[in-house]
Design a protein around this motif. Structure first.
Motif, mmCIF file in Angstrom:
data_model
loop_
_atom_site.group_PDB
_atom_site.id
_atom_site.type_symbol
_atom_site.label_atom_id
_atom_site.label_comp_id
_atom_site.label_asym_id
_atom_site.label_seq_id
_atom_site.Cartn_x
_atom_site.Cartn_y
_atom_site.Cartn_z
ATOM 1 N N GLY A 40 51.282 34.047 25.707
ATOM 2 C CA GLY A 40 49.917 33.975 25.198
ATOM 3 C C GLY A 40 49.827 34.470 23.774
ATOM 4 O O GLY A 40 50.769 34.380 22.996
ATOM 5 N N ALA A 41 48.666 35.008 23.422
ATOM 6 C CA ALA A 41 48.380 35.385 22.032
ATOM 7 C C ALA A 41 48.900 36.787 21.741
ATOM 8 O O ALA A 41 48.157 37.765 21.785
ATOM 9 N N VAL A 42 50.192 36.910 21.463
ATOM 10 C CA VAL A 42 50.779 38.191 21.066
ATOM 11 C C VAL A 42 50.508 38.403 19.585
ATOM 12 O O VAL A 42 50.787 37.540 18.758
ATOM 13 N N ASP A 43 49.923 39.549 19.245
ATOM 14 C CA ASP A 43 49.541 39.825 17.860
ATOM 15 C C ASP A 43 50.683 40.380 17.028
ATOM 16 O O ASP A 43 50.795 40.102 15.838
ATOM 17 N N LEU A 44 51.521 41.203 17.654
ATOM 18 C CA LEU A 44 52.530 41.944 16.898
ATOM 19 C C LEU A 44 53.801 42.067 17.710
ATOM 20 O O LEU A 44 53.757 42.270 18.927
ATOM 21 N N VAL A 45 54.933 41.946 17.021
ATOM 22 C CA VAL A 45 56.224 42.248 17.621
ATOM 23 C C VAL A 45 56.850 43.390 16.833
ATOM 24 O O VAL A 45 56.922 43.349 15.606
ATOM 25 N N VAL A 46 57.285 44.411 17.546
ATOM 26 C CA VAL A 46 57.989 45.543 16.943
ATOM 27 C C VAL A 46 59.431 45.509 17.423
ATOM 28 O O VAL A 46 59.687 45.352 18.621
ATOM 29 N N GLN A 47 60.367 45.629 16.513
ATOM 30 C CA GLN A 47 61.778 45.675 16.856
ATOM 31 C C GLN A 47 62.294 47.074 16.549
ATOM 32 O O GLN A 47 62.290 47.509 15.397
ATOM 33 N N GLU A 79 48.316 59.271 27.092
ATOM 34 C CA GLU A 79 47.666 59.868 28.265
ATOM 35 C C GLU A 79 46.992 58.809 29.137
ATOM 36 O O GLU A 79 45.980 59.050 29.793
ATOM 37 N N ARG A 80 47.552 57.604 29.122
ATOM 38 C CA ARG A 80 47.117 56.510 29.992
ATOM 39 C C ARG A 80 48.202 55.436 29.928
ATOM 40 O O ARG A 80 49.096 55.507 29.090
ATOM 41 N N GLU A 81 48.114 54.465 30.825
ATOM 42 C CA GLU A 81 49.139 53.419 30.812
ATOM 43 C C GLU A 81 48.787 52.362 29.782
ATOM 44 O O GLU A 81 47.858 51.572 29.978
ATOM 45 N N ILE A 82 49.526 52.360 28.687
ATOM 46 C CA ILE A 82 49.333 51.322 27.679
ATOM 47 C C ILE A 82 50.575 50.443 27.543
ATOM 48 O O ILE A 82 50.533 49.418 26.864
ATOM 49 N N GLU A 120 59.293 39.661 41.244
ATOM 50 C CA GLU A 120 57.877 39.981 41.466
ATOM 51 C C GLU A 120 57.365 40.965 40.430
ATOM 52 O O GLU A 120 56.239 40.833 39.936
ATOM 53 N N HIS A 121 58.197 41.942 40.071
ATOM 54 C CA HIS A 121 57.782 42.942 39.090
ATOM 55 C C HIS A 121 57.713 42.338 37.693
ATOM 56 O O HIS A 121 56.821 42.666 36.908
ATOM 57 N N ARG A 122 58.671 41.450 37.365
ATOM 58 C CA ARG A 122 58.629 40.798 36.056
ATOM 59 C C ARG A 122 57.348 39.976 35.898
ATOM 60 O O ARG A 122 56.664 40.052 34.876
ATOM 61 N N VAL A 123 57.033 39.195 36.929
ATOM 62 C CA VAL A 123 55.837 38.353 36.864
ATOM 63 C C VAL A 123 54.592 39.208 36.733
ATOM 64 O O VAL A 123 53.672 38.909 35.963
ATOM 65 N N GLU A 124 54.550 40.305 37.488
ATOM 66 C CA GLU A 124 53.388 41.195 37.436
ATOM 67 C C GLU A 124 53.188 41.763 36.031
ATOM 68 O O GLU A 124 52.070 41.787 35.496
ATOM 69 N N VAL A 125 54.288 42.211 35.414
ATOM 70 C CA VAL A 125 54.211 42.800 34.075
ATOM 71 C C VAL A 125 53.765 41.755 33.056
ATOM 72 O O VAL A 125 52.930 42.033 32.177
ATOM 73 N N GLU A 126 54.311 40.537 33.136
ATOM 74 C CA GLU A 126 53.923 39.473 32.215
ATOM 75 C C GLU A 126 52.437 39.153 32.325
ATOM 76 O O GLU A 126 51.740 38.962 31.321
ATOM 77 N N GLU A 127 51.942 39.095 33.559
ATOM 78 C CA GLU A 127 50.530 38.768 33.762
ATOM 79 C C GLU A 127 49.619 39.871 33.234
ATOM 80 O O GLU A 127 48.523 39.605 32.742
ATOM 81 N N LEU A 128 50.057 41.125 33.342
ATOM 82 C CA LEU A 128 49.246 42.234 32.827
ATOM 83 C C LEU A 128 49.029 42.094 31.325
ATOM 84 O O LEU A 128 47.933 42.322 30.810
ATOM 85 N N LEU A 129 50.095 41.696 30.595
ATOM 86 C CA LEU A 129 49.953 41.521 29.147
ATOM 87 C C LEU A 129 49.063 40.319 28.831
ATOM 88 O O LEU A 129 48.196 40.389 27.964
ATOM 89 N N LYS A 130 49.268 39.228 29.546
ATOM 90 C CA LYS A 130 48.493 38.021 29.275
ATOM 91 C C LYS A 130 47.001 38.247 29.510
ATOM 92 O O LYS A 130 46.161 37.712 28.790
ATOM 93 N N ARG A 131 46.669 39.042 30.543
ATOM 94 C CA ARG A 131 45.255 39.308 30.851
ATOM 95 C C ARG A 131 44.666 40.385 29.961
ATOM 96 O O ARG A 131 43.463 40.619 29.984
ATOM 97 N N GLY A 132 45.512 41.067 29.197
ATOM 98 C CA GLY A 132 45.029 42.156 28.367
ATOM 99 C C GLY A 132 44.881 43.464 29.112
ATOM 100 O O GLY A 132 44.322 44.425 28.594
ATOM 101 N N ALA A 133 45.392 43.518 30.359
ATOM 102 C CA ALA A 133 45.282 44.747 31.150
ATOM 103 C C ALA A 133 46.194 45.836 30.610
ATOM 104 O O ALA A 133 45.890 47.027 30.724
ATOM 105 N N VAL A 134 47.310 45.452 30.044
ATOM 106 C CA VAL A 134 48.224 46.381 29.390
ATOM 107 C C VAL A 134 48.491 45.838 27.995
ATOM 108 O O VAL A 134 48.918 44.696 27.850
ATOM 109 N N PRO A 135 48.244 46.613 26.934
ATOM 110 C CA PRO A 135 48.367 46.073 25.581
ATOM 111 C C PRO A 135 49.790 45.981 25.046
ATOM 112 O O PRO A 135 50.008 45.412 23.983
ATOM 113 N N CYS A 136 50.769 46.528 25.774
ATOM 114 C CA CYS A 136 52.124 46.584 25.211
ATOM 115 C C CYS A 136 53.178 46.388 26.292
ATOM 116 O O CYS A 136 53.074 46.965 27.388
#
Length: 567
Positions: A381-388, A337-340, A351-367
């Motif tokens: 950056g510091a990725v904690d978990l990878v799910v395949q 029920e929110r953008e995660i 432009e969209h790829r760069v935007e999405v990458e920066e959101l994860l790096k800043r912690g604005a989007v967790p996934c």
């Protein structure tokens, strides 16, 4: 003597103030690069191998900026190119360097491309296809000063026709230069290392001179014909925390409860019903594995994925196609029920790829839910978990993807694999076991792909007349074509010059003129246009551009499967 003594005092001072010590890839890689010979550095993700290649080049070019293009960096992924360019700013700023860096890919605006021709950068970052286009266009003259070519992510192309295409382009560059440019290959762990070395260095099989000879810890020397190459193996195995997760108790009866098999992990996992064929999102209704179906595995997967994302600061979820990336991100957001989560794949505009990458790096989007667009060496950056989601299909790909987590030297890479159906569970278990054991598949390099050869011959002939003997020598310099026979070459020249096997091909226009008496070939009118409009190898799927109405700009691309479904 310290390995840093290979550098200028300014570079030594900057490195010592920025890093504790060189990594193994740098410790053994810098002396190999400094030797001037071709070099292959094999090391896992996060080992500093890209800086190992760049720092020596920067230090060598720094005293004389503005003398034209001298260092070329080739990466198979556009997104990685922009990340490398951004990461170069730190060393260049720290060294107070005046070296100019530019990026040339399919996303580069025409205005920037024209500016590169008027004032070539010192360092150019590009893709294999853009490299081919530059060499085939009138811009090829700006490449005549290249001294070093860095070929990154060699493991991603060596076993494909795209790699064979790149190998020929590298030989064409040497032909243009009239001398060999030093090649520095960077690769994740691959087997056998000597075969990857042959791919990077090139050379004729006829001149092969035995196996690699160890010289220093982590490095070896080998020769193939007249092509020496230094092999630097810094492939220390990363610490892995891997589990195969099954969120149902019985893969034959999805939705009946969580599995607790100690070998596969408890509390999570996934599957699809018998007969679904792994349909996943594609189907709906009884027996198809659709989301609305009570026998589908997906309603069990979503909560487990959401739980994992919420338990970690940053997560990358890898899937095997763009369609699934978009839909899975949407479902996670609906459930939370929110953008995660945001989708990331190669069809997004830059432009969209760069935007999405920066959101994860800043912690604005967790996934991020990604395809192979984040599989390579992008610094996330510091990725904690990878799910395949679904088996990664190979040990090498699984290690590369899960290596995104803990993207630092010595860090533990934490990964979870979610199989979708029973056969997928078996495959995932085998792949996970071999990942932990480090049993990577052997890379098989394609031999003599004649479609690639035909394309490159047309490109070579677009600008010059060339002797067939000279062409044969040039082509055999590329390792995938090292044993190409004269008969095979002449069969391709027959086809390109209009000698077809039957009347069914009579309407096809010849592409070259072959003077059999003089032993030369040259391109017909329009050869260059044909070459540049058909650059690269055929992708697995066609792509369709997506644009906003009323000229509002380009959003990205959709692959043909998704377009077909959305009709």
């Amino acid at each position: 003597m310290s390995v840093l003594d290979l550098f200028s005092a300014q570079t030594r001072e900057w490195f010592a103030s920025t890093f504790d010590a060189p990594t193994p890839a740098q410790e053994h890689g810098w002396p190999a690069i400094a030797s001037g010979e071709h070099t292959l550095i094999q090391a896992p993700t996060g080992s500093g191998k890209t800086l190992a290649a760049f720092l020596y080049g920067i230090d060598r070019l720094n005293p004389a900026p503005g003398e034209g293009l001298r260092l070329l960096y080739v990466s198979p992924l556009k997104a990685l190119n922009y990340d490398v360019e951004r990461n170069l700013r730190g060393p260049l700023a720290g060294l107070r360097s005046e070296l100019a860096v530019a990026v040339r890919t399919g996303d580069t605006p025409a205005k920037e491309r024209a500016a590169m021709l008027r004032k070539p950068p010192d360092i150019l970052i590009t893709t294999p296809e853009s490299f081919f286009l530059l060499l085939t266009s009138r811009a090829r003259d700006v490449m005549k000063g290249i001294e070093t070519v860095v070929v990154d992510e060699v493991h991603a192309v060596a076993g494909t026709k795209r790699g064979a295409h790149l190998a020929l382009t590298l030989e064409r560059l040497d032909h243009l230069l009239g001398r060999p440019a030093q090649r520095v290959g960077l690769s994740a762990t691959q087997r056998p290392l000597e075969e990857i070395g042959r791919f990077v260095g090139g050379g004729s099989v006829a001149g092969q001179a035995g196996d690699a000879r160890p010289e220093t810890p982590g490095a070896s020397g080998a020769r193939w014909g007249a092509r020496p190459i230094r092999l630097v193996d810094a492939g220390r195995r990363k610490k892995l925390d891997i589990r195969v997760v099954v969120p149902v108790e019985d893969m034959r009866e999805p939705g009946t409860g969580a599995a607790t098999d100690p070998l596969l992990g408890s509390g999570v996992g996934l599957t699809e019903p018998p007969g679904s064929g792994g349909a996943g999102f594609a189907g709906a209704g009884a027996g198809t594995g659709g989301e609305g179906n009570s026998t589908s595995i997906w309603p069990s997967i979503y909560p487990e994925l959401l739980r994992l994302v919420e338990e970690h600061r940053s997560t990358i979820v890898f899937v095997n196609n763009r369609r699934l990336a978009e839909r899975l991100a949407l479902r996670l957001n609906e459930l939370a029920e929110r953008e995660i989560a945001r989708a990331h794949h190669g069809s997004l505009a830059r432009e969209h790829r760069v935007e999405v990458e920066e959101l994860l790096k800043r912690g604005a989007v967790p996934c991020l839910v990604a395809t192979s667009s984040l599989e390579l060496g992008i610094d996330m950056g510091a990725v904690d978990l990878v799910v395949q989601v679904e088996s990664p299909k190979s040990v090498a790909r699984g290690l590369q993807r899960i290596g995104r987590a803990g993207h630092e030297l010595g860090a533990v890479s934490k990964g979870r694999i979610f199989p979708k159906f029973r056969a997928d569970l078996l495959e995932s278990a085998v792949v996970a076991e071999r990942m932990l054991a480090g049993e990577i598949e052997e890379t098989v390099i394609p031999r003599n792909p004649l479609d690639v050869l035909a394309q490159q011959i047309v490109a070579i002939c677009a600008d010059e007349e060339i002797q067939v003997d000279e062409l044969h020598d040039l082509v055999r310099g590329a390792y995938p074509f090292a044993d190409l026979s004269r008969v095979q070459l002449e069969n391709v020249l027959d086809m390109l010059s209009g000698r077809y096997p039957s009347d069914e091909f009579a309407e096809l226009r010849p592409r070259i003129v072959w003077d059999r008496t003089g032993g030369t070939i040259r391109g017909r009118e329009g050869a260059r246009r044909l070459a540049v409009t058909n650059a690269g190898t055929i992708p697995d799927r066609g792509l369709f551009g997506v644009h906003l109405v009323d000229g509002g700009g380009r959003v990205g691309e959709l692959d043909e499967e998704m377009v077909y479904e959305a009709r």
